[in-house]
Design an enzyme around this catalytic site. Structure first.
Site, PDB file in Angstrom:
ATOM      1  N   ASP A 216     -14.994  -4.014 -45.463  1.00  0.00           N
ATOM      2  CA  ASP A 216     -14.128  -4.249 -44.315  1.00  0.00           C
ATOM      3  C   ASP A 216     -13.155  -5.377 -44.626  1.00  0.00           C
ATOM      4  O   ASP A 216     -12.773  -5.564 -45.778  1.00  0.00           O
ATOM      5  CB  ASP A 216     -15.003  -4.563 -43.092  1.00  0.00           C
ATOM      6  N   HIS A 274     -12.257  -7.957 -37.799  1.00  0.00           N
ATOM      7  CA  HIS A 274     -12.913  -6.659 -37.699  1.00  0.00           C
ATOM      8  C   HIS A 274     -14.237  -6.624 -38.468  1.00  0.00           C
ATOM      9  O   HIS A 274     -15.256  -6.151 -37.968  1.00  0.00           O
ATOM     10  CB  HIS A 274     -11.945  -5.604 -38.244  1.00  0.00           C
ATOM     11  N   SER A 451     -15.160   2.609 -35.380  1.00  0.00           N
ATOM     12  CA  SER A 451     -15.596   1.479 -36.207  1.00  0.00           C
ATOM     13  C   SER A 451     -16.840   0.826 -35.642  1.00  0.00           C
ATOM     14  O   SER A 451     -17.667   0.293 -36.390  1.00  0.00           O
ATOM     15  CB  SER A 451     -14.495   0.421 -36.295  1.00  0.00           C
TER      16      SER A 451
END
Length: 682
Positions: A216, A274, A451
């Site tokens: 990520d 994220h 996600s």
């Protein structure tokens, strides 16, 4: 700058901080926090969510993350008992002759104890506690045995020909619920609120000994993550994206994916953090009286940075990171000394799965490391999105707070399971950072998207792998789908059932039976000598059919049965078998109506779905492609002499300029429209 291809599968929402301060609507949580409820929290979340595009990887709301309440939501810790003890001083023994003398029964148990545990450690039977409804005896021993001793004693008792079965009698307790401050606000953990059943899964496994690689944006320092992190790596090999001024190195810290106006989008964007959010959902520190709960409370996190500025990353870097995370060698990179046992890909890019990414995924799967990939957030068929359309992946779509497919989630036959991904009104709380550009203080925030659904499945896989670390990725995928509910593309994850379906290592494996039409075909086509033994009992397939899987020397076949086709074998490891699986198994082409037949130059297999008949053909020159024999092009191909006429199909059917087309190896391109029917060009 050039635009790399990969983006996270996330819909950011509002921040929710871990200390006291004002919220997005200007109110203070300090005065009414003790009375906080799910409805009041979602009211705050609704007011603070930004309108965003479905596929965008935008930042949180522009205001800084400021204080959350010091006390936080009411903790359930005071009402939750400790885990039940693992020791036991009782065994349950069912004798073939329940009326046998008590002294005879006690002698069987005590002799077994001496053989299993040595005479010095062998317990004696103190008393018979009771007889169960099944006429088994519950016997109390004169000391408690730990789990290892219980297994040894039970195995020895069962070996006695007078015994039908034996097992330890154990204390049970209510499902474990962690005492983390915000547990009650994680609606994804509670089926009655639209979530899935993690609490009962945690009674069976916590994911101990497992490591989830989170490929990520990297990770930031956070009290709910730091103790779980094992060494990772920065795989960004482009200084235009890396922000740290260098190339690949051992520092996977998230440098921020913010962008100025006009760089990645018309408006400026703050950093999303994220990777930190995904890591918390997968395996955040749990039961520490603070923050949030991770799906796999006992698992470790390996942060691998592959997305940088603009939340973009090159596919070539991501592929290398997949291989490295699984422990495979990567040129120019040091060996991964703590390889992951599960890989999480909360990212996607358009188009087909290329050889580079597929080879990396295969390298991981060959090391028995499942690769869990997000379906994507474009509300389209995930078959056109990578790495969701790569073979050997476990593909995750998102559900909303009602358990339905989220409006933004990609769908289709390649989607294996749905997990909670949230919505703008009901997003998902996890770990983030307070910085708007570079890292600042640790905090909590909300996002939604596939996600967020993906790490819940990765965490479930970690729970499963604690039970059996040697379980294959294919078996993991099969269990996830067979224990889920719903139909293809919307099979809802059931963590407790999935974990329960994995027999713990060292536990006697179940004895499976083969019967009916499947059994007849299994025996008639070679039985165990050719296909191996069953690894599961016969189970429901779609549309009223049945299936059962068999394995020999690691090679798996599935025998399907339906009333229309009877029972036929699918060889999962052949090119045709893989084509069938990629198309959605029986939900795609339908049930096999033949076995795989070898013919001069190649092979083929037939499938039937209602009145539709599909034939998949393979040759070394053409590859594997499907012909819809009951369609216009397929019917004309049959009339022209099958592969002896137009040749082997070199493509599946596809649409171009308003026509349906398909190409064949003898230079024929078939065209079809509703008005004109079928014609060919060469």
């Amino acid at each position: 700058m050039k635009t790399p291809f990969s983006r996270p599968c996330t819909m950011p929402a509002a921040r929710y901080s871990s200390r006291r301060a004002g919220l997005a609507d200007g109110s203070s949580r300090g005065d009414h926090d003790a009375a906080a409820s799910w409805s009041s929290l979602t009211g705050v979340l609704r007011r603070s969510v930004l309108p965003i595009a479905v596929t965008a990887a935008l930042a949180f709301s522009a205001q800084p993350a400021v204080a959350a309440p010091e006390s936080g939501p009411d903790s359930p810790a005071s009402t939750v008992p400790n885990d039940p003890p693992t020791e036991s001083d009782r065994v349950i023994v069912k004798f073939h002759d329940p009326a046998a003398a008590e002294t005879t029964k006690e002698k069987v148990v005590e002799e077994a104890a001496e053989n299993a545990l040595s005479e010095a450690k062998a317990p004696e039977v103190s008393e018979k506690v009771k007889t169960t409804a099944a006429q088994a005896d519950v016997l109390e021993l004169d000391r408690e045995l730990d789990e290892t001793e219980q297994k040894k004693l039970v195995a020895e008792i069962q070996a006695d020909p007078a015994v039908e079965y034996a097992e330890a009698d154990r204390l049970a307790s209510t499902s474990w619920v962690p005492n983390d401050t915000y547990t009650a606000y994680q609606w994804t953990l509670w089926p009655q609120q639209g979530g899935v059943n993690f609490t009962q899964a945690w009674d069976l496994s916590r994911g101990n000994g497992q490591t989830i690689a989170v490929l990520d944006t990297g990770i930031t320092s956070h009290g709910d993550l730091n103790s779980k992190v094992v060494p990772g790596r920065d795989f960004i090999n482009d200084t235009a994206l890396s922000r740290d001024g260098d190339l690949r190195d051992a520092n996977p810290q998230d440098q921020g994916d913010w962008s100025a106006a006009g760089e990645c989008s018309p408006a400026a964007r703050n950093s999303s953090w994220h990777g930190t959010h995904v890591a918390g959902l997968a395996a955040g520190v749990t039961n520490n009286g603070n923050g949030i709960v991770g799906a796999a409370p006992g698992a470790k996190i390996q942060p691998v940075r592959v997305l940088g500025k603009c939340t973009n990353g090159w596919v070539s870097d991501i592929a290398d990171a997949v291989a490295w995370s699984a422990g495979a060698p990567v040129a120019g990179q040091p060996a991964n000394r703590t390889p992951a046992t599960v890989i999480n890909l909360s990212l996607n890019y358009p188009g087909e799965c290329g050889t580079t990414m597929q080879n990396a995924i295969n390298a991981a799967v060959n090391r028995r490391v499942p690769v869990v990939a997000a379906a994507g957030n474009s509300a389209v068929n995930a078959g056109g999105t990578a790495p969701a359309n790569c073979a050997n992946t476990i593909v995750v779509g998102a559900s909303d707070n009602n358990g339905n497919t989220a409006s933004y989630s990609n769908t289709g036959a390649v989607v294996d399971v749905l997990a909670p991904g949230g919505t703008s009104q009901y997003p998902m709380l996890s770990t983030v950072n307070a910085g708007t550009r570079g890292p600042a203080g640790a905090t909590y925030g909300n996002m939604y998207g596939t996600s967020m659904a993906t790490p819940l499945v990765s965490g479930t896989v970690a729970l499963m792998k604690q039970r059996d670390p040697a379980i294959t990725p294919a078996r993991v995928e099969q269990i996830l789908k067979s224990t889920a509910s719903g139909r293809l593309g919307s099979l809802t994850l059931n963590p407790a059932a999935a974990v329960r379906a994995v027999a713990p290592t060292g536990q006697a494996q179940a004895s499976y039976t083969v019967s009916g039409g499947i059994g007849t075909t299994w025996r008639a086509t070679g039985g165990a000598a050719k296909w191996g033994n069953p690894v599961m009992n016969e189970a429901n397939a779609s549309n009223g059919g049945r299936y059962q899987e068999f394995v020999k020397n690691g090679r798996k076949v599935t025998i399907y049965w339906s009333s229309a086709t009877g029972a036929n074998v699918v060889e999962n490891s052949t090119v045709i078998g893989k084509k069938f699986i990629a198309a959605g198994r029986e939900r795609g082409y339908g049930f096999p109506s033949s076995g795989e037949a070898r013919v001069n130059g190649g092979s083929y297999q037939m499938y039937r779905k209602g009145s539709s008949v599909t034939k998949t053909l393979w040759s070394a020159r053409s590859g594997a492609h499907a012909v819809k024999e009951t369609g216009g092009i397929g019917g004309a191909w049959k009339r022209a002499g099958l592969e002896r006429g137009w040749g082997w199909p070199t493509t599946d059917e596809y649409t171009s300029n308003g026509e349906v087309r398909q190409q064949f190896s003898n230079g024929v391109t078939a065209h079809w429209t509703a008005k004109r029917g079928v014609w060919t060009t060469r």
